[in-house]
Write an enzyme that holds these catalytic residues in place. Structure first.
Site, PDB file in Angstrom:
ATOM      1  N   HIS A   1      65.408  16.483  41.773  1.00 53.82           N
ATOM      2  CA  HIS A   1      64.966  15.367  43.140  1.00 53.82           C
ATOM      3  C   HIS A   1      64.517  16.658  43.949  1.00 53.82           C
ATOM      4  CE1 HIS A   1      66.484  12.810  46.697  1.00 53.82           C
ATOM      5  NE2 HIS A   1      65.279  13.167  46.669  1.00 53.82           N
TER       6      HIS A   1
ATOM      7  N   GLU B   1      58.096  16.295  48.425  1.00 59.37           N
ATOM      8  CA  GLU B   1      59.151  17.240  48.377  1.00 59.37           C
ATOM      9  C   GLU B   1      58.663  18.718  48.916  1.00 59.37           C
ATOM     10  OE1 GLU B   1      62.573  17.233  47.468  1.00 59.37           O
ATOM     11  OE2 GLU B   1      61.921  15.158  48.004  1.00 59.37           O
TER      12      GLU B   1
ATOM     13  N   HIS C   1      60.204  20.294  51.918  1.00 61.10           N
ATOM     14  CA  HIS C   1      61.128  21.461  51.537  1.00 61.10           C
ATOM     15  C   HIS C   1      60.371  22.487  51.185  1.00 61.10           C
ATOM     16  CE1 HIS C   1      64.502  18.580  52.160  1.00 61.10           C
ATOM     17  NE2 HIS C   1      63.698  17.502  51.312  1.00 61.10           N
TER      18      HIS C   1
END
Length: 255
Positions: A84, A132, A136
């Site tokens: 993830h 993502e 992040h």
């Protein structure tokens, strides 16, 4: 080493297990493609975080985490835990200005497609990866070994190989089943439905990617709150279910 890691994942705090209850538009030609790193970001003033969460998800119960389960799809090639994300915790600085293009991860595309697929019908794999990175990866880029999209995703692929969760669980007799409940004393998580279902696993890492980062933060720090999660920590003494993957009926894997 893999065998010694299992007790850590299922009994110690560094492994956090959870239960369930904007894209930047740019023109690639306007940006330099920092495929092999951006040295300016490697400074300790920018790197405000201490720990990361390497987060894996189980395809067998992913669909139950969506508000609209009809949006879910599990590619037929997916039969294992998938990535993830790799998330810096309590990062105070963002770098949303750093775009990501398909060329950045072209050499990893086959591996990412297998290990980091999108399970949402309207979201392509690259859309997921770029999201993502924006949320992040760009924050993790203050660490030299992750200071480009390519390097960040290379690190994630290596971590996925290191944490072979499926094999570790199988060796411990924990296998997917529609009928067999497991005891929460193992510290393994799940989803909130009519039954508790295992959905996600989060492994706490230090900045140097070793396991077990201590998240002790000043109580006065406004950013010391836990990250939001679609799930919740596993309640004590509540059995959970580890549903198998059902590619034909991912919304109802057990009927």
């Amino acid at each position: 080493m893999h065998r010694s890691l299992l007790p850590l994942l299922v009994s110690l705090s560094p492994a956090i297990l959870f239960l369930l209850p904007g894209i930047i538009v740019t023109q690639e030609g306007l940006w330099e493609d920092y495929k092999y790193g951006h040295g300016d970001l490697y400074n300790h003033n920018f790197c405000t975080w201490k720990c990361l969460l390497f987060t894996l998800q189980w395809p067998g119960t992913f669909c139950q985490s969506l508000s609209n389960v009809s949006l879910c799809r599990i590619p037929p090639t997916v039969n294992n835990w998938t990535i993830h994300g790799l998330w810096p915790l309590h990062a105070k600085n963002r770098c949303d200005c750093w775009p990501m293009f398909p060329s950045d991860v072209q050499e990893l595309k086959a591996e990412l497609t297998e290990l980091w697929p999108s399970f949402v019908r309207f979201k392509s794999n690259f859309h997921f990866w770029r999201e993502e990175w924006r949320k992040h990866g760009a924050c993790a880029a203050c660490v030299e070994g992750m200071n480009s999209p390519l390097r960040y995703f290379q690190v994630c692929v290596k971590l996925r190989a290191q944490f072979d969760i499926h094999s570790l669980l199988e060796d411990a007799g924990i296998t997917p089943s529609c009928e067999r409940p497991y005891k929460v004393t193992l510290r393994v998580p799940s989803l909130l439905q009519d039954r508790e279902l295992w959905f996600q696993l989060k492994i706490r890492l230090n900045r140097n990617l070793t396991v077990g980062c201590d998240l002790c933060i000043d109580a006065d720090d406004a950013d010391s709150r836990p990250l939001p999660s679609p799930g919740h920590p596993c309640p004590d003494r509540v059995p959970f279910y580890y549903f198998p993957i059902n590619h034909e009926r991912p919304q109802r894997p057990c009927g």
